[in-house]
Design a protein around this motif. Structure first.
Motif, mmCIF file in Angstrom:
data_model
loop_
_atom_site.group_PDB
_atom_site.id
_atom_site.type_symbol
_atom_site.label_atom_id
_atom_site.label_comp_id
_atom_site.label_asym_id
_atom_site.label_seq_id
_atom_site.Cartn_x
_atom_site.Cartn_y
_atom_site.Cartn_z
ATOM 1 N N VAL A 1 -6.720 -4.341 3.434
ATOM 2 C CA VAL A 1 -6.977 -3.429 2.324
ATOM 3 C C VAL A 1 -7.435 -4.278 1.146
ATOM 4 N N GLY A 2 -8.714 -4.203 0.813
ATOM 5 C CA GLY A 2 -9.258 -4.978 -0.292
ATOM 6 C C GLY A 2 -9.524 -4.094 -1.496
ATOM 7 N N ILE A 3 -9.409 -4.677 -2.661
ATOM 8 C CA ILE A 3 -9.739 -3.983 -3.910
ATOM 9 C C ILE A 3 -10.759 -4.832 -4.654
ATOM 10 N N GLU A 4 -11.862 -4.219 -5.052
ATOM 11 C CA GLU A 4 -12.929 -4.957 -5.732
ATOM 12 C C GLU A 4 -13.598 -4.061 -6.774
ATOM 13 N N SER B 1 -10.135 -1.487 10.847
ATOM 14 C CA SER B 1 -9.359 -2.656 10.392
ATOM 15 C C SER B 1 -9.685 -3.119 8.974
ATOM 16 N N ILE B 2 -10.675 -2.523 8.326
ATOM 17 C CA ILE B 2 -11.023 -2.964 6.971
ATOM 18 C C ILE B 2 -11.260 -1.750 6.079
ATOM 19 N N THR B 3 -10.485 -1.648 5.011
ATOM 20 C CA THR B 3 -10.673 -0.625 3.992
ATOM 21 C C THR B 3 -10.849 -1.325 2.655
ATOM 22 N N LEU B 4 -11.970 -1.079 1.996
ATOM 23 C CA LEU B 4 -12.226 -1.673 0.694
ATOM 24 C C LEU B 4 -12.308 -0.565 -0.347
ATOM 25 N N LEU B 5 -11.579 -0.746 -1.437
ATOM 26 C CA LEU B 5 -11.540 0.217 -2.530
ATOM 27 C C LEU B 5 -12.328 -0.339 -3.702
ATOM 28 N N GLU C 1 1.308 4.733 -3.821
ATOM 29 C CA GLU C 1 0.987 5.960 -3.085
ATOM 30 C C GLU C 1 -0.450 5.934 -2.587
ATOM 31 N N LEU C 2 -1.354 5.408 -3.405
ATOM 32 C CA LEU C 2 -2.763 5.364 -3.015
ATOM 33 C C LEU C 2 -3.000 4.326 -1.918
ATOM 34 N N LEU C 3 -2.336 3.179 -1.997
ATOM 35 C CA LEU C 3 -2.567 2.111 -1.023
ATOM 36 C C LEU C 3 -1.868 2.363 0.304
ATOM 37 N N GLY C 4 -0.730 3.043 0.254
ATOM 38 C CA GLY C 4 0.071 3.164 1.461
ATOM 39 C C GLY C 4 0.866 1.893 1.694
ATOM 40 N N PRO C 5 1.552 1.787 2.827
ATOM 41 C CA PRO C 5 2.397 0.622 3.070
ATOM 42 C C PRO C 5 1.581 -0.668 3.179
ATOM 43 N N HIS D 1 1.852 -6.138 -11.786
ATOM 44 C CA HIS D 1 1.311 -4.977 -11.079
ATOM 45 C C HIS D 1 1.396 -5.177 -9.569
ATOM 46 N N LEU D 2 1.142 -6.389 -9.103
ATOM 47 C CA LEU D 2 1.310 -6.669 -7.676
ATOM 48 C C LEU D 2 2.722 -6.350 -7.219
ATOM 49 N N ARG D 3 3.687 -6.739 -8.012
ATOM 50 C CA ARG D 3 5.074 -6.511 -7.630
ATOM 51 C C ARG D 3 5.401 -5.025 -7.564
ATOM 52 N N ALA D 4 4.653 -4.217 -8.312
ATOM 53 C CA ALA D 4 4.842 -2.771 -8.223
ATOM 54 C C ALA D 4 4.174 -2.203 -6.971
ATOM 55 N N LEU D 5 3.150 -2.889 -6.463
ATOM 56 C CA LEU D 5 2.409 -2.394 -5.304
ATOM 57 C C LEU D 5 3.004 -2.845 -3.976
ATOM 58 N N LEU D 6 3.670 -4.000 -3.980
ATOM 59 C CA LEU D 6 4.133 -4.612 -2.740
ATOM 60 C C LEU D 6 5.635 -4.440 -2.561
ATOM 61 N N PRO D 7 6.091 -4.275 -1.343
ATOM 62 C CA PRO D 7 7.538 -4.294 -1.113
ATOM 63 C C PRO D 7 8.064 -5.700 -1.350
ATOM 64 N N PRO D 8 9.329 -5.833 -1.726
ATOM 65 C CA PRO D 8 9.879 -7.170 -1.998
ATOM 66 C C PRO D 8 9.947 -8.049 -0.760
#
Length: 218
Positions: A61-64, A96-100, A110-114, A138-145
């Protein structure tokens, strides 16, 4: 660097940061992400690392910000993605590749999913020091610990050359990810055009960052 400055770099083809092949440190250490299904790659450009990770069994999952870069990735790899709005982003998706395409700071869990892991080669070093704490927060809000990370940084004498890419020294990285175990896996000389022209040596570092021990995951 403003969003417009970044978009202008792609329009003007000032993209010397694009390696054109998988990053060597990722090739050496991608096993650190073994067992992680969905890997987040922020500020990913059209990096060959995305295809490398997908070829090694990950869903990427890429963000650009630059939609042009996203389009070029799929053209370069002869892939025809589905394209659709997704919240504040435009989603380009192939197996296998989703780019936002859009602003990283607009992403939500919620937008990224797990997400199972982070791969950061070009995000942290693309941001000035004033933005880096916000980025990691912000990463820490998006990723599980529990999500591990591979983070690749550059070190050089910042006062001699203007970024981006910016120098991110190891003490700063450890401060940004305070509370998480951090291991320096490898370091090697790097070829950064503007630094080479100025006669400034650059070292590329690859760090493995482990799970956060102090957050309740129940």
């Amino acid at each position: 660097m403003s969003n417009e400055d970044w978009l202008a770099r792609w329009r003007d083809r000032r993209i010397n940061f694009h390696e054109g092949r998988p990053n060597g440190l990722l090739e050496h250490h991608h096993a650190r992400l073994a067992g992680c299904r969905r890997v987040l790659a922020p500020l990913c450009g059209k990096a060959e690392d995305l295809a490398f990770l997908a070829a090694h069994g990950h869903d990427v999952v890429g963000i650009e910000l630059a939609e042009q870069a996203v389009r070029e990735f799929f053209v370069d790899h002869a892939l025809t993605p589905s394209i659709a709005p997704r919240g504040p982003f435009i989603e380009y998706a192939a197996p296998s590749i989703t780019l936002l395409a859009g602003d990283f700071f607009a992403a939500t869990p919620e937008l990224l999913g797990p997400i199972d892991a982070l791969y950061d080669r070009a995000a942290l070093i693309a941001l000035p020091s004033t933005l880096r704490p916000r980025y990691v927060q912000h990463l820490r809000a998006l990723l599980p610990p529990t999500a591990p990370a591979l983070v690749i940084t550059l070190e050089y004498e910042q006062h001699r050359v203007n970024g981006p890419p910016f120098a991110v020294l190891e003490p700063e990285l450890r401060a940004l990810y305070a509370g998480r175990p951090i291991e320096l896996l490898e370091q090697r000389p790097a070829d950064v055009t503007k630094c080479k022209e100025a006669g400034v040596p650059v070292t590329e570092h690859c760090f493995a960052i482990g799970r956060e021990p102090h957050r309740d995951v129940s």
